[in-house]
Design an enzyme around this catalytic site. Structure first.
Site, PDB file in Angstrom:
ATOM      1  N   HIS A 534       0.810  -1.217   0.000  1.00  0.00           N
ATOM      2  CA  HIS A 534       0.000   0.000   0.000  1.00  0.00           C
ATOM      3  C   HIS A 534       0.849   1.276   0.000  1.00  0.00           C
ATOM      4  O   HIS A 534       0.579   2.194   0.784  1.00  0.00           O
ATOM      5  CB  HIS A 534      -0.911   0.017   1.236  1.00  0.00           C
ATOM      6  CG  HIS A 534      -1.919  -1.083   1.259  1.00  0.00           C
ATOM      7  ND1 HIS A 534      -2.612  -1.455   2.396  1.00  0.00           N
ATOM      8  CD2 HIS A 534      -2.389  -1.888   0.273  1.00  0.00           C
ATOM      9  CE1 HIS A 534      -3.437  -2.443   2.121  1.00  0.00           C
ATOM     10  NE2 HIS A 534      -3.316  -2.740   0.836  1.00  0.00           N
TER      11      HIS A 534
HETATM   12  C1  LIG Z   1      -0.006  -7.379  -4.738  1.00  0.00           C
HETATM   13  C2  LIG Z   1      -0.931  -6.274  -4.321  1.00  0.00           C
HETATM   14  C3  LIG Z   1      -2.002  -6.570  -3.485  1.00  0.00           C
HETATM   15  C4  LIG Z   1      -2.855  -5.548  -3.079  1.00  0.00           C
HETATM   16  N1  LIG Z   1      -3.990  -5.864  -2.383  1.00  0.00           N
HETATM   17  C5  LIG Z   1      -4.904  -4.911  -2.136  1.00  0.00           C
HETATM   18  C6  LIG Z   1      -6.159  -5.238  -1.565  1.00  0.00           C
HETATM   19  O1  LIG Z   1      -6.472  -6.400  -1.298  1.00  0.00           O
HETATM   20  N2  LIG Z   1      -7.035  -4.228  -1.319  1.00  0.00           N
HETATM   21  C7  LIG Z   1      -6.733  -2.935  -1.591  1.00  0.00           C
HETATM   22  O2  LIG Z   1      -7.554  -2.050  -1.324  1.00  0.00           O
HETATM   23  N3  LIG Z   1      -5.539  -2.600  -2.156  1.00  0.00           N
HETATM   24  C8  LIG Z   1      -4.654  -3.551  -2.466  1.00  0.00           C
HETATM   25  N4  LIG Z   1      -3.496  -3.217  -3.095  1.00  0.00           N
HETATM   26  C9  LIG Z   1      -3.198  -1.798  -3.344  1.00  0.00           C
HETATM   27  C10 LIG Z   1      -3.982  -1.186  -4.502  1.00  0.00           C
HETATM   28  O3  LIG Z   1      -4.073  -2.075  -5.579  1.00  0.00           O
HETATM   29  C11 LIG Z   1      -3.306   0.129  -4.892  1.00  0.00           C
HETATM   30  O4  LIG Z   1      -3.311   0.990  -3.771  1.00  0.00           O
HETATM   31  C12 LIG Z   1      -3.983   0.845  -6.036  1.00  0.00           C
HETATM   32  O5  LIG Z   1      -4.039   0.039  -7.180  1.00  0.00           O
HETATM   33  C13 LIG Z   1      -3.223   2.128  -6.354  1.00  0.00           C
HETATM   34  O6  LIG Z   1      -3.812   2.730  -7.469  1.00  0.00           O
HETATM   35  P1  LIG Z   1      -3.025   3.761  -8.383  1.00  0.00           P
HETATM   36  O7  LIG Z   1      -3.940   4.160  -9.469  1.00  0.00           O
HETATM   37  O8  LIG Z   1      -2.440   4.814  -7.522  1.00  0.00           O
HETATM   38  O9  LIG Z   1      -1.791   2.928  -8.954  1.00  0.00           O
HETATM   39  P2  LIG Z   1      -1.804   1.629  -9.866  1.00  0.00           P
HETATM   40  O10 LIG Z   1      -3.085   0.904  -9.722  1.00  0.00           O
HETATM   41  O11 LIG Z   1      -0.549   0.902  -9.571  1.00  0.00           O
HETATM   42  O12 LIG Z   1      -1.777   2.196 -11.346  1.00  0.00           O
HETATM   43  C14 LIG Z   1      -0.683   2.896 -11.890  1.00  0.00           C
HETATM   44  C15 LIG Z   1      -0.702   2.652 -13.396  1.00  0.00           C
HETATM   45  O13 LIG Z   1       0.190   3.565 -14.036  1.00  0.00           O
HETATM   46  C16 LIG Z   1       0.931   2.866 -15.008  1.00  0.00           C
HETATM   47  N5  LIG Z   1       2.196   3.597 -15.199  1.00  0.00           N
HETATM   48  C17 LIG Z   1       3.183   3.777 -14.291  1.00  0.00           C
HETATM   49  N6  LIG Z   1       4.186   4.486 -14.842  1.00  0.00           N
HETATM   50  C18 LIG Z   1       3.816   4.765 -16.115  1.00  0.00           C
HETATM   51  C19 LIG Z   1       4.435   5.464 -17.190  1.00  0.00           C
HETATM   52  N7  LIG Z   1       5.652   6.014 -17.060  1.00  0.00           N
HETATM   53  N8  LIG Z   1       3.774   5.567 -18.371  1.00  0.00           N
HETATM   54  C20 LIG Z   1       2.529   5.015 -18.517  1.00  0.00           C
HETATM   55  N9  LIG Z   1       1.914   4.316 -17.543  1.00  0.00           N
HETATM   56  C21 LIG Z   1       2.555   4.212 -16.354  1.00  0.00           C
HETATM   57  C22 LIG Z   1       1.108   1.489 -14.402  1.00  0.00           C
HETATM   58  O14 LIG Z   1       1.469   0.533 -15.367  1.00  0.00           O
HETATM   59  C23 LIG Z   1      -0.253   1.250 -13.776  1.00  0.00           C
HETATM   60  O15 LIG Z   1      -1.156   0.696 -14.691  1.00  0.00           O
HETATM   61  C24 LIG Z   1      -2.614  -4.208  -3.500  1.00  0.00           C
HETATM   62  C25 LIG Z   1      -1.544  -3.926  -4.345  1.00  0.00           C
HETATM   63  C26 LIG Z   1      -0.712  -4.944  -4.767  1.00  0.00           C
HETATM   64  C27 LIG Z   1       0.433  -4.626  -5.694  1.00  0.00           C
END
Ligand SMILES: Cc1cc2nc3c(=O)[nH]c(=O)nc-3n(C[C@H](O)[C@H](O)[C@H](O)COP(=O)(O)OP(=O)(O)OC[C@H]3O[C@@H](n4cnc5c(N)ncnc54)[C@H](O)[C@@H]3O)c2cc1C
Length: 606
Positions: A534
């Site tokens: 997280h």
């Molecule tokens: C293994 C795991 C288990 C988890 N379990 C849970 C759970 O059970 N419950 C829960 O609530 N949360 C869980 N989480 C956390 C939750 O998934 C994240 O907090 C959430 O997805 C964050 O969202 P975000 O949009 O900030 O980032 P992300 O969902 O990581 O999205 C970021 C996106 O940006 C893209 N990106 C990055 N850099 C670039 C670039 N330079 N150019 C183009 N694209 C790019 C990435 O490829 C990705 O698709 C878990 C996470 C993981 C990894």
């Protein structure tokens, strides 16, 4: 959550192939359109198609007059069983669907982990980390959001307001909760719970023995032992990409470009005018008529900002990057950590490894929608606790327990990348067939880490200094977690199935401490402490002009116009729960804020 299930690649390969052949329910659906070419200019460019970006691009493109480009570094999530079968999300770890970050080595941390680093998977695919996560739905406490609102001075972030967005996203299917004032039923994101196995019922019963109820932890009060609510629809994984983006991808005003790695935001005279992206090996510049919004996650967003000249001045100058804005990008890194207390039981209540890897497992999943494969990361039950006087006074849990419904044996430890020497000392765990992990999670860490650039090359991963356990408070809460696990094990219900802590002797590296003492546990955690996946906070939201903040409460990067960040990186403090749903809430809110719409009215019943 936990990524500890051992994967037997060949068996799984066979199983997944069979899954596709047999019963691939996407068979009758049309693949969502991904852009084959992209235009020179769009009104909005959203960078990163993860939890936040998929939501945001879909919402912004509801206005047919606005053109939207979503740029995602990874591929589409379409047609891959890893993104369908709940337990298979973890098969994406360490593949090209995972950024597979590792933290820096640090004195006094990760001494018992392979290479003395912590592995941080992050989804590199539409849906982002939401495509590979454990799908546990937890909003955190109302106090988390009230704290954000008080700090930013923007009351539209308080719980009464953000609850409207949580409700907007939800299609609540859990029996008895559909008509709850705390939940929504007309949104795109289905929430359900899985048919849980016998150990889960025992854990809930043990919670009752201790006086806790099985409540809706996303409702009035979080405290208690509960069946986990999940993002699942028809027994399949559900990310924000599937829930929001797929249905929007036919819109003519939305282009979703996959395999498109954004290397920097183009900033001219302190205004973001577009982005540079590497696509099919070629560098393109795409212009934004209105705004660029970074949703690349808590590692990706600060990485791109720093490469674009937005970051700590000295750090950027050291790397000869011209500074567009001197901001504390990459600071304030927070993560939930968890520690593993292996519990063995006599009875066959838990899953075994075979329950995930045998052909029967797949049949069970497809024919009956049950079994180990229908459960994400073997996580069926959790609990929230208040272990300090302050948390009790406010009704603001500071400790979470998750229970991994699988014996934490040496296979599991190998998967968690524990060092061979330490695993050797834990061989006694293999004497038991059944068991579970009691996993205390620290909900409001005081320790802060940091992300910095390794170099100016956009393909060089940034350096992650996790800095876990840097505060006595953090260690104290985890230690309370051990005590809570022990109390649980001593209940009548747990004793009836022979529950006992698996490790009864000190590990050699910590044997200079009295076994089971606070110092002993701390020593052990300095060898093995696990991320709960997280990370947040690296583009911190704060009041305008606050020197510790990167964005204001309207997501705007301070000092740069036309540039916002909307994803987990803006959380000033990590919420006291899991971060996926809160990140989607952030994106829902951003989708109203960016075009200048009024925020949703607050919930008056609270
Ligand atoms: C293994 C795991 C288990 C988890 N379990 C849970 C759970 O059970 N419950 C829960 O609530 N949360 C869980 N989480 C956390 C939750 O998934 C994240 O907090 C959430 O997805 C964050 O969202 P975000 O949009 O900030 O980032 P992300 O969902 O990581 O999205 C970021 C996106 O940006 C893209 N990106 C990055 N850099 C670039 C670039 N330079 N150019 C183009 N694209 C790019 C990435 O490829 C990705 O698709 C878990 C996470 C993981 C990894």
């Amino acid at each position: 959550m936990v990524n500890l299930i051992v994967v037997k690649p060949t068996i799984f390969a066979a199983l997944t192939a069979l899954a596709i052949d047999l019963l691939h329910t996407n068979f009758f659906q049309r693949e969502p359109r991904v852009a084959t070419t992209i235009n020179a200019t769009y009104d909005f460019i959203v960078v990163g198609g993860g939890a936040a970006g998929s939501t945001l691009a879909a919402r912004l493109s509801e206005n047919q007059d606005a053109t939207v480009l979503l740029l995602e570094a990874g591929p589409s999530d379409w047609g891959n069983p890893k993104f369908e079968i709940p337990a298979l999300g973890m098969l994406a770890y360490d593949t090209d669907l995972d950024w597979a970050y590792t933290t820096e080595r640090q004195d006094g941390l990760f001494k018992g982990m392979e290479d003395e680093r912590s592995r941080w998977p992050r989804g590199k695919v539409l849906g982002g980390s939401g495509s590979i996560n454990a799908m546990m739905v937890a909003r955190g406490s109302r106090h988390d959001y009230d704290r954000w609102a008080d700090y930013t001075g923007d009351q539209t972030w308080n719980y009464r307001h953000v609850l409207s967005y949580f409700k907007k996203m939800e299609d609540m299917q859990v029996e008895g909760l559909r008509d709850s004032a705390y939940h929504g039923k007309d949104g795109p994101l289905t929430i359900n719970w899985m048919n849980s196995g016998p150990l889960s019922e025992k854990l809930i019963e043990a919670g009752h023995d201790l006086g806790f109820s099985n409540n809706d932890y996303n409702g009035k009060s979080m405290e208690g032992y509960f069946h986990v609510q999940n993002n699942v629809a028809n027994q399949k994984r559900l990310s924000s990409s599937k829930a929001y983006l797929h249905p929007a991808m036919e819109r003519p005003n939305l282009d979703v470009a996959v395999n498109s790695h954004v290397q920097k935001v183009v900033i001219v005279n302190k205004r973001a005018v577009g982005v540079e992206v590497i696509r099919n090996g070629r560098k393109l510049t795409v212009s934004a008529r209105k705004e660029v919004i970074l949703s690349a996650g808590a590692i990706g967003s600060p990485h791109i900002l720093m490469l674009s000249g937005v970051g700590p001045r000295k750090h950027l100058e050291d790397l000869h990057i011209p500074v567009a804005a001197d901001l504390p990008v990459g600071e304030n890194l927070q993560d939930h950590v968890m520690v593993d207390i292996a519990v063995m039981i006599n009875e066959s209540y838990s899953y075994r490894m075979d329950d995930f890897t045998s052909p029967w497992a797949l049949m069970q999943y497809y024919l009956f929608g049950s079994g180990a494969l229908h459960v994400p990361n073997a996580l069926e039950v959790g609990s929230f606790h208040k272990v300090t006087p302050e948390s009790k006074e406010k009704d603001w849990p500071d400790l979470q327990l998750n229970f991994m419904n699988l014996a934490s044996n040496t296979d599991v430890l190998r998967q968690a990348r524990v060092k061979k020497e330490l695993i050797e000392e834990m061989k006694h765990r293999d004497e038991y067939e059944f068991g579970f992990s009691c996993l205390p999670h620290l909900l409001r860490p005081e320790s802060r880490g940091r992300i910095t650039l390794a170099s100016r090359d956009p393909f060089d991963y940034p350096l992650i200094k996790a800095n876990y356990l840097d505060s006595q408070y953090d260690i104290d809460i985890l230690f309370k977690g051990v005590e809570v696990c022990k109390k649980l094990i001593k209940t009548k219900t747990m004793q009836s199935i022979g529950a006992k802590i698996a490790d009864t002797k000190p590990f050699s590296s910590c044997k200079h401490h009295e076994f089971d003492s606070r110092d002993y546990w701390e020593c052990l955690w300095r060898h093995v402490v696990l991320t709960a996946y997280h990370p947040v906070g690296t583009c911190k939201m704060g009041p305008e002009g606050d020197p510790t903040a990167v964005v204001d409460s309207q997501f705007r990067v301070q000092g740069i116009s036309g540039l916002r960040v909307a994803d987990a990186s803006i959380m000033p403090w990590v919420i006291s729960g899991n971060t996926h749903i809160p990140t989607i809430m952030i994106a829902e809110k951003a989708a109203d804020t960016i075009p200048g719409k009024q925020p949703l009215p607050p919930q008056d019943f609270l």
